[in-house]
Design a protein around this motif. Sequence first.
Motif, short mmCIF file in Angstrom:
data_model
loop_
_atom_site.label_atom_id
_atom_site.label_comp_id
_atom_site.label_asym_id
_atom_site.label_seq_id
_atom_site.Cartn_x
_atom_site.Cartn_y
_atom_site.Cartn_z
N ALA A 128 0.84 -1.21 0.00
CA ALA A 128 0.00 0.00 0.00
C ALA A 128 0.87 1.25 0.00
CB ALA A 128 -0.91 -0.01 1.22
N ARG A 129 0.65 2.12 -0.98
CA ARG A 129 1.43 3.35 -1.09
C ARG A 129 0.53 4.57 -1.03
NH1 ARG A 129 6.55 3.34 -2.22
NH2 ARG A 129 6.42 5.50 -2.92
N VAL A 130 1.13 5.65 -0.53
CA VAL A 130 0.43 6.94 -0.51
C VAL A 130 0.80 7.66 -1.80
CG1 VAL A 130 0.08 9.10 0.71
CG2 VAL A 130 0.58 7.03 2.00
N ASP A 131 0.02 7.45 -2.82
CA ASP A 131 0.30 8.06 -4.12
C ASP A 131 -0.67 9.22 -4.36
OD1 ASP A 131 2.39 6.33 -4.85
OD2 ASP A 131 0.94 4.79 -5.38
N GLY A 132 -0.29 10.06 -5.24
CA GLY A 132 -1.14 11.20 -5.57
C GLY A 132 -0.32 12.31 -6.16
N SER A 165 -6.73 14.05 9.09
CA SER A 165 -8.07 13.52 8.90
C SER A 165 -7.98 12.08 8.40
CB SER A 165 -8.85 14.37 7.89
OG SER A 165 -8.22 14.33 6.62
N GLY A 166 -9.01 11.31 8.62
CA GLY A 166 -9.02 9.93 8.18
C GLY A 166 -8.29 9.01 9.15
N ARG A 167 -8.37 7.72 8.85
CA ARG A 167 -7.73 6.72 9.71
C ARG A 167 -6.95 5.72 8.87
NH1 ARG A 167 -12.37 5.02 14.20
NH2 ARG A 167 -12.65 7.10 15.11
N GLY A 168 -5.96 5.09 9.51
CA GLY A 168 -5.20 4.05 8.83
C GLY A 168 -4.54 4.56 7.56
N PHE A 169 -4.67 3.80 6.47
CA PHE A 169 -4.06 4.20 5.21
C PHE A 169 -4.73 5.43 4.61
CE2 PHE A 169 -2.73 -0.34 5.20
CZ PHE A 169 -1.36 -0.12 5.12
N ASP A 170 -5.90 5.80 5.12
CA ASP A 170 -6.60 6.98 4.60
C ASP A 170 -6.25 8.25 5.39
OD1 ASP A 170 -7.93 5.53 2.62
OD2 ASP A 170 -9.51 4.92 4.02
N ALA A 171 -5.37 8.14 6.37
CA ALA A 171 -5.00 9.32 7.16
C ALA A 171 -4.21 10.30 6.30
CB ALA A 171 -4.18 8.90 8.37
N ARG A 172 -4.57 11.57 6.37
CA ARG A 172 -3.92 12.61 5.58
C ARG A 172 -3.84 13.90 6.40
NH1 ARG A 172 -3.68 8.70 2.85
NH2 ARG A 172 -4.07 8.42 0.61
N LEU A 220 1.44 14.92 -0.78
CA LEU A 220 1.08 13.93 0.24
C LEU A 220 1.78 12.59 0.00
CD1 LEU A 220 -2.75 14.60 0.68
CD2 LEU A 220 -0.82 15.51 1.98
N GLY A 221 2.29 12.38 -1.20
CA GLY A 221 3.01 11.15 -1.48
C GLY A 221 4.34 11.06 -0.75
N LYS A 222 4.77 12.17 -0.13
CA LYS A 222 6.02 12.18 0.64
C LYS A 222 5.78 12.34 2.14
CE LYS A 222 8.74 14.17 -3.13
NZ LYS A 222 9.61 15.29 -3.57
N CYS A 223 4.52 12.38 2.54
CA CYS A 223 4.19 12.66 3.95
C CYS A 223 4.27 11.39 4.78
CB CYS A 223 2.78 13.26 4.03
SG CYS A 223 2.24 13.57 5.74
N ILE A 224 4.99 11.46 5.92
CA ILE A 224 5.12 10.31 6.82
C ILE A 224 4.28 10.49 8.08
CG2 ILE A 224 7.44 9.76 5.99
CD1 ILE A 224 8.50 11.08 8.59
N LEU A 225 3.39 11.49 8.08
CA LEU A 225 2.51 11.75 9.23
C LEU A 225 3.31 11.92 10.52
CD1 LEU A 225 -0.48 9.33 8.53
CD2 LEU A 225 -0.41 11.81 8.22
N CYS A 226 4.30 12.78 10.48
CA CYS A 226 5.10 13.04 11.67
C CYS A 226 4.46 14.08 12.59
CB CYS A 226 6.50 13.50 11.27
SG CYS A 226 6.54 15.13 10.46
N TYR A 227 3.44 14.77 12.12
CA TYR A 227 2.68 15.76 12.88
C TYR A 227 3.45 17.06 13.13
CZ TYR A 227 -0.91 12.27 13.95
OH TYR A 227 -1.92 11.34 13.86
N LYS A 228 4.64 17.21 12.59
CA LYS A 228 5.40 18.43 12.86
C LYS A 228 4.72 19.67 12.28
CE LYS A 228 9.94 18.15 12.54
NZ LYS A 228 11.30 17.81 12.01
N CYS A 229 4.17 19.54 11.08
CA CYS A 229 3.49 20.69 10.47
C CYS A 229 2.23 21.05 11.25
CB CYS A 229 3.15 20.39 9.01
SG CYS A 229 2.05 18.97 8.75
#
Length: 286
Positions: A132-136, A175-182, A149-158
Motif C-alpha cells: 500500500a502506497r500513498v500516491d497522488g 483527517s481519516g484513519r489508517g491508510f486513509d490518514a492525511r 502527500l506522497g512524501k508525507c510520513i505523518l510526523c505531525y510536525k506541520c
Amino acid sequence: MTAIPLGVPRRMVEFTVDGREARVPEGSTVLDACRAADLDVPTLCEGDTLTPKNACRVCVVEVEGSRTLVPACSRKAEPGMVVRTDTERVRHSRRLVLELLASSVDLSTTPRAADWIKEYGAEPDRFGPDAARVDGQPRIDNELYVRDLGKCILCYKCVDACGDQWQNTFAISVSGRGFDARVSVEHDGPLTDSACVYCGNCIEVCPTGALSFKSEFDMRAAGTWDESRQTRTTTVCAYCGVGCNLTLHVQDNEIVKVTSPHDNPVTHGNLCIKGRFGYQHVQSRD
C-alpha cells in the motif's frame, strides 16, 4: 548596572551510553546526550523547536531494564541508566521502520534517508509491488508552496507548528484513519480557501519535502535545483521592527528560498508571510 537573569541552574545527570559515561543537564533527552557524544542516531519526526511526538520511531534505543525499545527523542535522561544505541534489536527495529516508510511513501527528498536505508540494510522492495502506497499528484493551488502527500510520513510536525506550539492558526490537522490518514485543511479543500496565513512555518519543520517552496518544487522539476551551488546568508528582515532573522538561500545570484535560524531567540525558525515569501523585490529587474 542591569542584572541579567541566568535562570535556575540545572544539575547534571550521569549515565552510560554505549559503554561511555555521559553527563547532560537535567531535563535533557537521551537523543541530546547521543548528539553531545557524536553518536549518530537517526530521527525524522524530532524537531529542535517542537515537542517530540514519537511518531516515526526511527530513533529507538535500548535501555537496560526497559521491556521495550524507547524513543531517544523524548525519553528523559535518568541517573544511572544504561543506554545502547546500536544493538541488533535496535538495528532490526530501525531497519523495519525504514522499510515500512520507504515502501509506502516517497523518501527521495528526505535528507539522509538513502544513507540510513543503506546503513541498516533496509529492503523496502521486499514487500512487493502490491504494498500500500500513498500516491497522488502534488497539490499546487497557490504560488507560495506545494503539498505533496506522497512524501508525507505523518510526523505531525506541520500540525504542531501550525497549532498551539507556534502559529496558533490551526489551519491543518490529520483527517481519516489508517491508510486513509492525511494532513489536510478543513473539508480537504484548496489551501486558498482555508484558514492558512501562509507563514510557511510548516515547510520549515517538514522533514521529507512533503511541503516545499514553490520555487524549489519548480526548480527540482526542471532539474536545476542544486544545493551544492547555493550560499546561505543570514540577515535581518526589513519589513517591521521585530528583528526576525532571515537566511537567504541563493543560487546563481537569485534567492531561491528563505528560512530562519532555529537558534535565534526572536524567531526560533518561524517567520510570517512577508519574511518567508516576500523577497521578490530584492531581485526585481524593473
